[in-house]
Structure formats: C-alpha cells, structure tokens
Design an enzyme around this catalytic site. Structure first.
Site, PDB file in Angstrom:
ATOM      1  N   LYS A   1       0.838  -1.209   0.000  1.00 26.99           N
ATOM      2  CA  LYS A   1       0.000   0.000   0.000  1.00 26.99           C
ATOM      3  C   LYS A   1       0.864   1.247   0.000  1.00 26.99           C
ATOM      4  O   LYS A   1       0.541   2.239  -0.643  1.00 26.99           O
ATOM      5  CB  LYS A   1      -0.952   0.015   1.198  1.00 26.99           C
ATOM      6  CG  LYS A   1      -2.072  -1.000   1.084  1.00 26.99           C
ATOM      7  CD  LYS A   1      -3.219  -0.693   2.033  1.00 26.99           C
ATOM      8  CE  LYS A   1      -4.346  -1.704   1.888  1.00 26.99           C
ATOM      9  NZ  LYS A   1      -5.408  -1.546   2.883  1.00 26.99           N
TER      10      LYS A   1
ATOM     11  N   LYS B   1      -7.667 -10.612  -8.416  1.00 24.00           N
ATOM     12  CA  LYS B   1      -8.829 -10.914  -7.570  1.00 24.00           C
ATOM     13  C   LYS B   1      -9.829  -9.764  -7.620  1.00 24.00           C
ATOM     14  O   LYS B   1      -9.450  -8.602  -7.823  1.00 24.00           O
ATOM     15  CB  LYS B   1      -8.387 -11.231  -6.141  1.00 24.00           C
ATOM     16  CG  LYS B   1      -8.054 -10.041  -5.287  1.00 24.00           C
ATOM     17  CD  LYS B   1      -7.944 -10.441  -3.812  1.00 24.00           C
ATOM     18  CE  LYS B   1      -7.887  -9.183  -2.965  1.00 24.00           C
ATOM     19  NZ  LYS B   1      -8.908  -9.015  -1.988  1.00 24.00           N
TER      20      LYS B   1
ATOM     21  N   LYS C   1     -12.888  -4.345  -4.109  1.00 20.12           N
ATOM     22  CA  LYS C   1     -13.765  -3.169  -3.976  1.00 20.12           C
ATOM     23  C   LYS C   1     -13.160  -1.958  -4.648  1.00 20.12           C
ATOM     24  O   LYS C   1     -13.847  -1.106  -5.172  1.00 20.12           O
ATOM     25  CB  LYS C   1     -13.940  -2.802  -2.496  1.00 20.12           C
ATOM     26  CG  LYS C   1     -14.746  -3.754  -1.680  1.00 20.12           C
ATOM     27  CD  LYS C   1     -14.934  -3.145  -0.293  1.00 20.12           C
ATOM     28  CE  LYS C   1     -14.765  -4.162   0.809  1.00 20.12           C
ATOM     29  NZ  LYS C   1     -13.545  -4.070   1.561  1.00 20.12           N
TER      30      LYS C   1
HETATM   31  P1  ATP Z   1     -10.024  -3.497  -0.942  1.00 19.72           P
HETATM   32  O1  ATP Z   1     -10.168  -3.404  -2.428  1.00 19.72           O
HETATM   33  O2  ATP Z   1     -10.569  -2.298  -0.193  1.00 19.72           O
HETATM   34  O3  ATP Z   1      -8.703  -3.998  -0.465  1.00 19.72           O
HETATM   35  P2  ATP Z   1     -11.242  -6.069  -0.923  1.00 19.72           P
HETATM   36  O4  ATP Z   1     -12.438  -6.119  -1.811  1.00 19.72           O
HETATM   37  O5  ATP Z   1      -9.965  -6.623  -1.447  1.00 19.72           O
HETATM   38  O6  ATP Z   1     -11.048  -4.581  -0.484  1.00 19.72           O
HETATM   39  P3  ATP Z   1     -11.066  -6.699   1.891  1.00 19.72           P
HETATM   40  O7  ATP Z   1     -11.793  -5.639   2.638  1.00 19.72           O
HETATM   41  O8  ATP Z   1      -9.578  -6.670   1.839  1.00 19.72           O
HETATM   42  O9  ATP Z   1     -11.661  -6.770   0.396  1.00 19.72           O
HETATM   43  O10 ATP Z   1     -11.489  -8.118   2.394  1.00 19.72           O
HETATM   44  C1  ATP Z   1     -12.613  -8.418   3.165  1.00 19.72           C
HETATM   45  C2  ATP Z   1     -12.776  -9.923   3.193  1.00 19.72           C
HETATM   46  O11 ATP Z   1     -13.211 -10.395   1.921  1.00 19.72           O
HETATM   47  C3  ATP Z   1     -11.499 -10.679   3.517  1.00 19.72           C
HETATM   48  O12 ATP Z   1     -11.814 -11.725   4.395  1.00 19.72           O
HETATM   49  C4  ATP Z   1     -11.020 -11.199   2.185  1.00 19.72           C
HETATM   50  O13 ATP Z   1     -10.309 -12.403   2.305  1.00 19.72           O
HETATM   51  C5  ATP Z   1     -12.344 -11.408   1.435  1.00 19.72           C
HETATM   52  N1  ATP Z   1     -12.147 -11.167   0.001  1.00 19.72           N
HETATM   53  C6  ATP Z   1     -11.852  -9.981  -0.578  1.00 19.72           C
HETATM   54  N2  ATP Z   1     -11.774 -10.103  -1.910  1.00 19.72           N
HETATM   55  C7  ATP Z   1     -12.006 -11.407  -2.194  1.00 19.72           C
HETATM   56  C8  ATP Z   1     -12.065 -12.180  -3.407  1.00 19.72           C
HETATM   57  N3  ATP Z   1     -11.880 -11.619  -4.583  1.00 19.72           N
HETATM   58  N4  ATP Z   1     -12.321 -13.491  -3.330  1.00 19.72           N
HETATM   59  C9  ATP Z   1     -12.538 -14.073  -2.128  1.00 19.72           C
HETATM   60  N5  ATP Z   1     -12.487 -13.413  -0.944  1.00 19.72           N
HETATM   61  C10 ATP Z   1     -12.242 -12.102  -0.976  1.00 19.72           C
END
Ligand code: ATP
Ligand code: LTN
Length: 337
Positions: free
Chosen positions: A115, A198, A201
């Site tokens: 980050k 992956k 958000k």
């Molecule tokens: P950001 O983009 O803000 O980093 P994110 O969408 O990657 O957010 P997180 O807030 O980091 O999501 O993760 C919240 C939860 O969702 C965690 O437990 C993470 O393992 C799960 N998660 C996030 N993205 C995925 C994905 N693409 N597939 C499966 N699990 C996910």
C-alpha cells in the site's frame, strides 16, 4: 454461559457495497461459523482511515457494510456485530501494542509495503504503518481463539500471535494467543473483466466487480459481459481459461454443485448458457439480501440500535482486557477514596 471458542473477524467499510468475493470468501464462511463459535464481527472503520476518506461517504459506507453483514446472514441475536470506533479500547490497546512492536518488524508487513508503494512512501501515514497493531488489538481484546481471514491477512495474525506471546512473557499471562483460520482458497473470486486479478472493492473498472447492492439487471449485465476466451469448452483450467474457471467457481458457490459436476452438465453447451445460469444464480441469492439491506438503510434507527447494543456488549469484554493490560504494564488506576 457459552463454552464455544471465541471468533473475531472484520472488514473495512472501504466501499458502498460488498462484492461477490467478500460474500463467498468471507461472509458465507462467517455465517456458517456463527453456529460453532461465540462470534464477534466488526466493521473496522478506524482501519478505513488509513487511506484518504471523504467523511459523509465513509459514514454511509459504515452503515451499509453493517447492513450487508446482517442481511447476508450474520444474526445479531446470535453474534455480536459492532463498529470498531464505538469501543475506544481498540485504539487504546493498539497504543500499548505499538510500544512493544519493533520498527523493523512492522516494516516487514507486506500489506504495508504494497500500500505504501502504491501511495508513494511520503504519502503513507503512521496510521497505515500501525494498521497491523490496531488489527492485533481488535483480536486480542476479546480473548479470541479463531480468526477467519483471507490468505493475505495471515501475516498480520502471525504478528498478533507474536505480540500476545511477547506481552505474556514480559508482563505475565494476560492475552489469549489466537489461531488464524484461513478461508478456503477455492473461494477466491476474480475480476470478471480481468480474471487474472482478484475481485476487489477498489478496482478502477467496476464492470468486473459484482456488488451485492447492484441492481439485479446490472448484475446480470456484468456477468453476461464477463471476459472468457476464444475456445468453446466449459472446463476448469485457471491457467488456460481463467474467465470460464472463475464463472464455474461462482456458479458452484452459489448453486451447490461441484465444479466437476458442472463441467459434465455443460458438455456440448456454450459460454452463453453458462453466463446466463451464473447470472440467474447470483441474482436469486443477492436480490433478497439487497432489498432487505436497502430497507434496513431506509430508516437506520433499528440498525443503529443493533450496533449500539452490540458495542455495549463488546465494550464490557474489551474494557476488562484493557484494564488487565494497563495493570500489568504498571499504569495507575483512576480511583477516588
Ligand atoms: P479493498 O479493495 O478495499 O482492499 P477487498 O475487496 O480486497 O477490499 P477486503 O476488505 O480486503 O476486500 O477483504 C474483506 C474480506 O473479503 C477478507 O476476508 C477477504 O479475504 C475477502 N475477500 C476480498 N476479496 C475477495 C475475493 N476476490 N475473493 C474471495 N475473498 C475475498
Ligand atoms: N485487515 C483485515 C480487516 C481486519 C480484521 C481485523 C480481520 C481488521 N481487523 C481483525 C480479522 C480480525 C482485512 O483487510 N481483511
């Protein structure tokens, strides 16, 4: 008196809706674990401050995240579901943990390195650097046994274990040493437009991200426009067919059939059929979650009451741990005789 192991987990309110990845990779598994655990789920809003925020939007995202936890199946009568900043002990214990964390140790956290390099080293804040000790505080305040997280968070849970052990050996047994429960790798969902990365958000292009709160027609459109390949065969092969494999993972998660069963079922049929079935399956699961979440958010009185009640319950546990920690490290209690 419950004898179930204590579970703690959380998500940042970093978007106005969760997506399929968050749902399959976290929420569904949390929902199932509620039955076997004394579960605490947190909307970690203080963590969300480690990247720039817009105040009104953040406030809305905190409520929206909580509403989606509930309508996706976190039962606030069975589990505790609260907002991190409502329990001040999180920031207080994090400070104590900062004082026993090495600068070099924190510098080795890969999420910080990623980050910080994305933001530019000068733009990265002390808060971002201290993200993992705040997370450790979240976990340690509740005597947590199990922490369900994605693979990317494993290093933070390892640090949490190290800090708990270090505290206990310096000041006497006080903190429970938690175990990570790494969520299923088969539950990793990829971006529909770019199935090499992956689903996230914060993706720049949201056409490949299916949000829980998207309108059903938008969800169907995103799925039907998913990137596949020039072949015709519906087969799971992450290397050669990442797009089709991702759709199979999604359909398997939503419909209950295994990927192998789906491969057989789609023999001789095209990608169009597969996409249509994925869209139908996702919409039928998300539609009720979405409409109930929107209804809860329409008048947030009930939601705010649930969050306040939960924060009261969480606060009692957290305060007890914090008081023990303060006592062990030699702080003076505030008393009047
Ligand atoms: P950001 O983009 O803000 O980093 P994110 O969408 O990657 O957010 P997180 O807030 O980091 O999501 O993760 C919240 C939860 O969702 C965690 O437990 C993470 O393992 C799960 N998660 C996030 N993205 C995925 C994905 N693409 N597939 C499966 N699990 C996910
Ligand atoms: N860092 C986690 C969110 C998080 C968390 C926690 C998870 C903050 N505190 C405590 C489990 C336990 C993430 O980004 N997914």
């Amino acid at each position: 008196m419950t004898t179930q192991p204590r579970l703690f987990s959380g998500m940042q309110p970093s978007a106005s809706s969760l997506h399929i990845g968050n749902y399959i990779g976290a929420l569904v598994q949390w929902r199932d674990m509620q039955k076997t655990h004394d579960a605490i789920f947190c909307v970690v809003d203080l963590h969300a401050l480690t990247v720039p925020q817009e105040p009104e939007r953040l406030r809305e995202q905190i409520r929206r995240t909580a509403a989606q936890y509930i309508t996706a199946g976190i039962d606030p009568t069975e589990s505790t579901l609260f907002v991190q900043s409502h329990v001040p002990a999180h920031a207080e214990l994090a400070w104590v943990l900062n004082t026993i964390t090495g600068f070099g140790e924190a510098s080795r956290m890969t999420q910080f390195k990623d980050k910080a390099s994305r933001q530019g080293a000068d733009a990265a804040s002390l808060g971002l650097f201290a993200y993992p000790t705040l997370m450790a505080a979240d976990i340690l305040l509740y005597g947590t046994n199990h922490v369900p997280v994605g693979d990317d968070q494993k290093q933070h849970v390892e640090l949490t274990r190290d800090l708990a052990n270090r505290f206990n050996s310096r000041f006497g047994d006080t903190l429970v040493v938690p175990e990570p429960v790494i969520l299923k790798e088969g539950a990793r969902i990829y971006d529909l437009q770019n199935p090499e990365v992956k689903m996230s958000k914060s993706a720049a292009n949201q056409n490949g991200v299916v949000f829980l709160l998207d309108e059903p027609s938008r969800t169907a459109k995103k799925i039907k426009s998913a990137v596949t390949d020039t072949g015709r065969e519906v087969r799971f092969d992450r290397g050669e067919k990442p797009g089709v494999s991702n759709l199979l993972t999604i359909l398997s998660s939503f419909g209950g059939q295994s990927v192998a069963e789906l491969e057989t079922a789609y023999e001789g049929r095209g990608y169009g059929d597969l996409k249509k079935d994925v869209a139908d399956a996702v919409v039928s699961v998300f539609e009720p979650i979405r409409s109930r979440a929107l209804a809860l958010l329409e008048d947030p009185t009930e939601l705010d009451r649930i969050l306040a009640d939960s924060a009261d319950r969480a606060g009692v546990i957290a305060e007890t741990t914090l008081a023990a920690v303060y006592d062990r490290i030699g702080l003076l209690p505030r008393t009047r005789r």
